[in-house]
Design an enzyme around this catalytic site. Structure first.
Site, PDB file in Angstrom:
ATOM      1  N   CYS A 110     -40.106  23.770  12.845  1.00 11.45           N
ATOM      2  CA  CYS A 110     -39.094  23.952  13.725  1.00 11.45           C
ATOM      3  C   CYS A 110     -37.659  23.913  13.395  1.00 11.45           C
ATOM      4  CB  CYS A 110     -39.516  22.919  14.925  1.00 11.45           C
ATOM      5  SG  CYS A 110     -38.550  23.501  16.549  1.00 11.45           S
ATOM      6  N   HIS A 214     -44.575  24.759  16.314  1.00 14.10           N
ATOM      7  CA  HIS A 214     -45.139  23.344  15.901  1.00 14.10           C
ATOM      8  C   HIS A 214     -46.664  23.520  15.659  1.00 14.10           C
ATOM      9  CE1 HIS A 214     -41.658  20.609  16.423  1.00 14.10           C
ATOM     10  NE2 HIS A 214     -41.429  21.635  17.312  1.00 14.10           N
ATOM     11  N   GLU A 216     -48.525  21.528  14.010  1.00 13.17           N
ATOM     12  CA  GLU A 216     -49.006  20.045  14.021  1.00 13.17           C
ATOM     13  C   GLU A 216     -49.657  19.847  15.483  1.00 13.17           C
ATOM     14  OE1 GLU A 216     -45.982  20.881  14.060  1.00 13.17           O
ATOM     15  OE2 GLU A 216     -44.986  19.180  15.414  1.00 13.17           O
TER      16      GLU A 216
END
Ligand SMILES: [Mn+2]
Length: 239
Positions: A110, A214, A216
């Site tokens: 990001c 993102h 994660e």
């Protein structure tokens, strides 16, 4: 396999004079740990200290957060520019250059893909909604773990080799994006409105991947995102 240490940069938070420091979303820690790495938080005291810290790490994640100060790519602030933190910008520019020079596996997420691009001499779109005609919604209002738009992946890329799909679903929590590309980077994924969503380095010796989404926060349930972290940890472990 000896667990590799993954240094993760953080955002700046100040709740009050008793609570001021570096913030890293827990998803990064959970995700690195779930894939066999040891997550540690990297504070941004100074670029010099960041470079002294990096030899402790076998892999680095440049995490999400504040907008990048446009001074670092020669522009004045757009009306919609968000909060910026110069100390973080300067530390992360130093970290990105060091990681590329020393061949440390790097995952830039990001804001991370944006600061990576700026570190290599590129520029950013400061505010997609007001500067890109016809752009889709890149700041989703649904939960960050949910996917909101498609990304088309270059079949001749390392990203494709990892995810194994030409179109993937991603989440989207950004109002800035790469404009002109930094030196040595190439685009390996884009959204249907042309916004750059992933880059790789053309000649960095080690693993280097920049992602505008993102992973994660999606990895708990998304196999493509899991494979990205599996690969990062393998590279960091020297496998
Ligand atoms: Mn997006």
């Amino acid at each position: 396999m000896k667990k590799p240490i993954i240094g993760i940069t953080g955002a700046y938070v100040k709740h009050n004079s008793y609570m001021e420091g570096v913030y890293v979303h827990h998803d990064y820690h959970r995700c690195v740990a779930a894939h066999g790495g040891i997550p540690i938080v990297l504070p941004f005291v100074s670029p010099e200290l960041s470079l002294e810290t990096l030899p402790l790490c076998q892999g680095i994640i440049l995490s999400g957060g504040e907008d990048v100060d446009p001074r670092y790519y020669g522009q004045d602030p757009h009306q919609q520019l968000g909060a910026t933190v110069r100390e973080r910008d300067e530390a992360e520019i130093a970290i990105a250059k060091y990681a590329i020079e020393k061949g440390i596996p790097l995952l830039a997420i990001c804001r991370g893909i944006q600061i990576l691009n700026v570190a290599l001499g590129g520029t950013l779109i400061q505010d997609i909604p007001s500067q890109v005609h016809g752009a889709m919604q890149h700041t989703q209002v649904i939960d960050r773990s949910l996917d909101s738009h498609w990304v088309t992946v270059d079949p001749a890329s390392r990203l494709y080799e990892i995810v194994g799909e030409k179109r993937i679903r991603v989440n989207s929590l950004h109002h800035q994006a790469i404009d002109s590309l930094g030196q040595g980077l190439r685009v390996v994924a884009a959204a249907s409105d042309g916004i750059i969503e992933a880059v790789e380095h053309t000649d960095a010796s080690a693993f280097l991947l920049g992602l505008q989404w993102h992973p994660e926060s999606m990895a708990v349930s998304d196999p493509c995102m899991q494979r990205i972290f599996t690969r990062l940890i393998q590279e960091a472990a020297g496998l």
